[in-house]
Design an enzyme around this catalytic site. Structure first.
Site, PDB file in Angstrom:
ATOM      1  CE1 TYR A  45     -10.042  -9.482  19.842  1.00 32.84           C
ATOM      2  CE2 TYR A  45     -11.969  -8.222  20.514  1.00 32.84           C
ATOM      3  CZ  TYR A  45     -10.667  -8.620  20.731  1.00 32.84           C
ATOM      4  OH  TYR A  45      -9.986  -8.171  21.836  1.00 32.84           O
TER       5      TYR A  45
HETATM    6  N1  LIG Z   1      -6.518  -3.090  24.089  1.00 27.40           N
HETATM    7  C1  LIG Z   1      -7.829  -3.366  24.115  1.00 27.40           C
HETATM    8  O1  LIG Z   1      -8.671  -2.486  23.944  1.00 27.40           O
HETATM    9  C2  LIG Z   1      -8.302  -4.793  24.384  1.00 27.40           C
HETATM   10  C3  LIG Z   1      -9.621  -4.989  24.819  1.00 27.40           C
HETATM   11  C4  LIG Z   1     -10.063  -6.276  25.051  1.00 27.40           C
HETATM   12  C5  LIG Z   1      -9.201  -7.344  24.874  1.00 27.40           C
HETATM   13  N2  LIG Z   1      -7.920  -7.133  24.469  1.00 27.40           N
HETATM   14  C6  LIG Z   1      -7.046  -8.299  24.279  1.00 27.40           C
HETATM   15  O2  LIG Z   1      -5.843  -8.106  24.994  1.00 27.40           O
HETATM   16  C7  LIG Z   1      -4.794  -8.836  24.375  1.00 27.40           C
HETATM   17  C8  LIG Z   1      -3.589  -7.942  24.196  1.00 27.40           C
HETATM   18  O3  LIG Z   1      -3.942  -6.883  23.347  1.00 27.40           O
HETATM   19  P1  LIG Z   1      -3.214  -5.473  23.313  1.00 27.40           P
HETATM   20  O4  LIG Z   1      -4.270  -4.454  23.437  1.00 27.40           O
HETATM   21  O5  LIG Z   1      -2.071  -5.455  24.238  1.00 27.40           O
HETATM   22  O6  LIG Z   1      -2.761  -5.480  21.780  1.00 27.40           O
HETATM   23  P2  LIG Z   1      -1.351  -5.214  21.086  1.00 27.40           P
HETATM   24  O7  LIG Z   1      -1.626  -5.221  19.629  1.00 27.40           O
HETATM   25  O8  LIG Z   1      -0.716  -4.021  21.697  1.00 27.40           O
HETATM   26  O9  LIG Z   1      -0.498  -6.498  21.509  1.00 27.40           O
HETATM   27  C9  LIG Z   1      -0.772  -7.773  21.022  1.00 27.40           C
HETATM   28  C10 LIG Z   1       0.525  -8.496  20.764  1.00 27.40           C
HETATM   29  O10 LIG Z   1       0.223  -9.818  20.288  1.00 27.40           O
HETATM   30  C11 LIG Z   1       1.158 -10.150  19.286  1.00 27.40           C
HETATM   31  N3  LIG Z   1       0.651 -11.212  18.418  1.00 27.40           N
HETATM   32  C12 LIG Z   1      -0.305 -11.103  17.461  1.00 27.40           C
HETATM   33  N4  LIG Z   1      -0.459 -12.280  16.843  1.00 27.40           N
HETATM   34  C13 LIG Z   1       0.395 -13.150  17.431  1.00 27.40           C
HETATM   35  C14 LIG Z   1       0.695 -14.514  17.218  1.00 27.40           C
HETATM   36  N5  LIG Z   1       0.085 -15.219  16.269  1.00 27.40           N
HETATM   37  N6  LIG Z   1       1.626 -15.105  18.001  1.00 27.40           N
HETATM   38  C15 LIG Z   1       2.261 -14.389  18.955  1.00 27.40           C
HETATM   39  N7  LIG Z   1       2.038 -13.093  19.196  1.00 27.40           N
HETATM   40  C16 LIG Z   1       1.102 -12.484  18.446  1.00 27.40           C
HETATM   41  C17 LIG Z   1       1.369  -8.845  18.533  1.00 27.40           C
HETATM   42  O11 LIG Z   1       2.561  -8.851  17.765  1.00 27.40           O
HETATM   43  C18 LIG Z   1       1.393  -7.822  19.670  1.00 27.40           C
HETATM   44  O12 LIG Z   1       2.691  -7.573  20.134  1.00 27.40           O
HETATM   45  C19 LIG Z   1      -5.369  -9.372  23.069  1.00 27.40           C
HETATM   46  O13 LIG Z   1      -5.729 -10.724  23.240  1.00 27.40           O
HETATM   47  C20 LIG Z   1      -6.605  -8.522  22.850  1.00 27.40           C
HETATM   48  O14 LIG Z   1      -7.571  -9.161  22.079  1.00 27.40           O
HETATM   49  C21 LIG Z   1      -7.445  -5.885  24.211  1.00 27.40           C
END
Ligand SMILES: NC(=O)c1ccc[n+]([C@@H]2O[C@H](COP(=O)([O-])OP(=O)(O)OC[C@H]3O[C@@H](n4cnc5c(N)ncnc54)[C@H](O)[C@@H]3O)[C@@H](O)[C@H]2O)c1
Length: 250
Positions: A157
């Site tokens: 990651y």
């Molecule tokens: N929530 C946190 O703490 C956090 C912190 C830093 C970065 N992020 C980043 O923010 C972004 C969104 O995360 P989130 O927290 O909303 O997570 P989440 O799991 O709620 O949402 C992520 C979405 O991406 C979709 N997804 C996964 N693989 C996929 C693919 N191959 N093709 C299309 N869609 C796909 C999932 O089905 C899900 O609906 C991510 O890139 C994550 O790495 C999140």
């Protein structure tokens, strides 16, 4: 709390991973600000629920795996038949399990890189030519503080998000002579479903590093993404915008 509206009238935004979490919240704020929004996700059930919950003619969705370039290209062409793509939010991502590098499953390691990094490349590759044609575009790549600091037990990651930051800097410079902005954002932990993929101890450790002493709220993240995606952002490009509550001070 204040949730400003932005002027996204006559703009079309594509948000990957938009069926929940950050992506869905961004989609809602874009819709409220007048944009047409397309969300892509691999979770067909969730996409159905979203369509039922948000009854808005300006919202459409498609089942797309961003790690598969052919799928991305076909779905992009489908959108371009009806409109341009003005805004691209590369948000789809997974963290994968919390394991030391030497114990990481090889397939899982590759999958994390494929979704977070190759997915970002695939969507940029498919969409950028349309933005160049229109001399307009705003791209926001959702990275993570893990990509700047490196989180222990999250090597794939951290590497994928560091890669997305490098890609942003490079693409931003390639497009800097046009009205196209490419930026990355590096959030700290927010309470979305992604946290379920990591161990409780890992999440607690992440939180303990945040001087603000709390999780990032999803709407706070959306506000930053909105400004970066707006027409008003005419100068910032190839940059990394931190939203880690003071954890990462560079
Ligand atoms: N929530 C946190 O703490 C956090 C912190 C830093 C970065 N992020 C980043 O923010 C972004 C969104 O995360 P989130 O927290 O909303 O997570 P989440 O799991 O709620 O949402 C992520 C979405 O991406 C979709 N997804 C996964 N693989 C996929 C693919 N191959 N093709 C299309 N869609 C796909 C999932 O089905 C899900 O609906 C991510 O890139 C994550 O790495 C999140």
């Amino acid at each position: 709390m204040v949730k400003n509206e932005y002027n996204f009238k006559n703009r079309t935004a594509l948000i990957t991973g938009g069926a929940q979490g950050f992506g869905l919240d961004i989609a809602k704020r874009f819709l409220n600000s007048g944009a047409k929004v397309i969300i892509w996700d691999i979770d067909a059930k969730l996409l159905d629920i979203v369509k039922k919950d948000i009854k808005n003619e300006n919202l459409s969705s498609d089942i797309v795996d961003v790690s598969n370039y052919e799928e991305v290209e076909i779905a992009t062409l489908k959108i371009l038949k009806n409109s341009n793509i003005d805004v691209l939010i590369n948000n789809a991502g997974i963290t994968g399990p919390t394991e030391p590098l030497w114990e990481y499953d090889v397939e899982m390691w590759n999958k994390i890189i494929e979704i977070n990094l190759f997915g970002t490349f695939n969507c940029c590759k498919a969409v950028v030519p349309n933005m160049i044609e229109n001399n307009y575009g705003r791209i926001v790549n959702v990275a993570s503080v893990a990509g700047k600091d490196g989180n222990a037990n999250a090597s794939a990651y951290s590497a994928a998000k560091a890669g997305a930051i490098g890609l942003t800097k490079s693409l931003g410079k390639e497009l800097a002579d046009k009205n196209i902005a490419v930026n990355a954002v590096t959030p700290a932990g927010a309470k979305t479903r992604i946290l379920d993929q990591m161990s409780k101890e890992h999440v607690q450790k992440m939180l303990s590093k945040v001087p603000r002493g709390r999780f990032l709220e999803v709407y706070e993240f959306t506000s930053l993404v909105c400004w970066l995606s707006s027409e008003e952002n005419t100068f910032s490009t190839a940059a990394v915008f931190d939203i880690s509550g003071g954890r990462s001070t560079y």
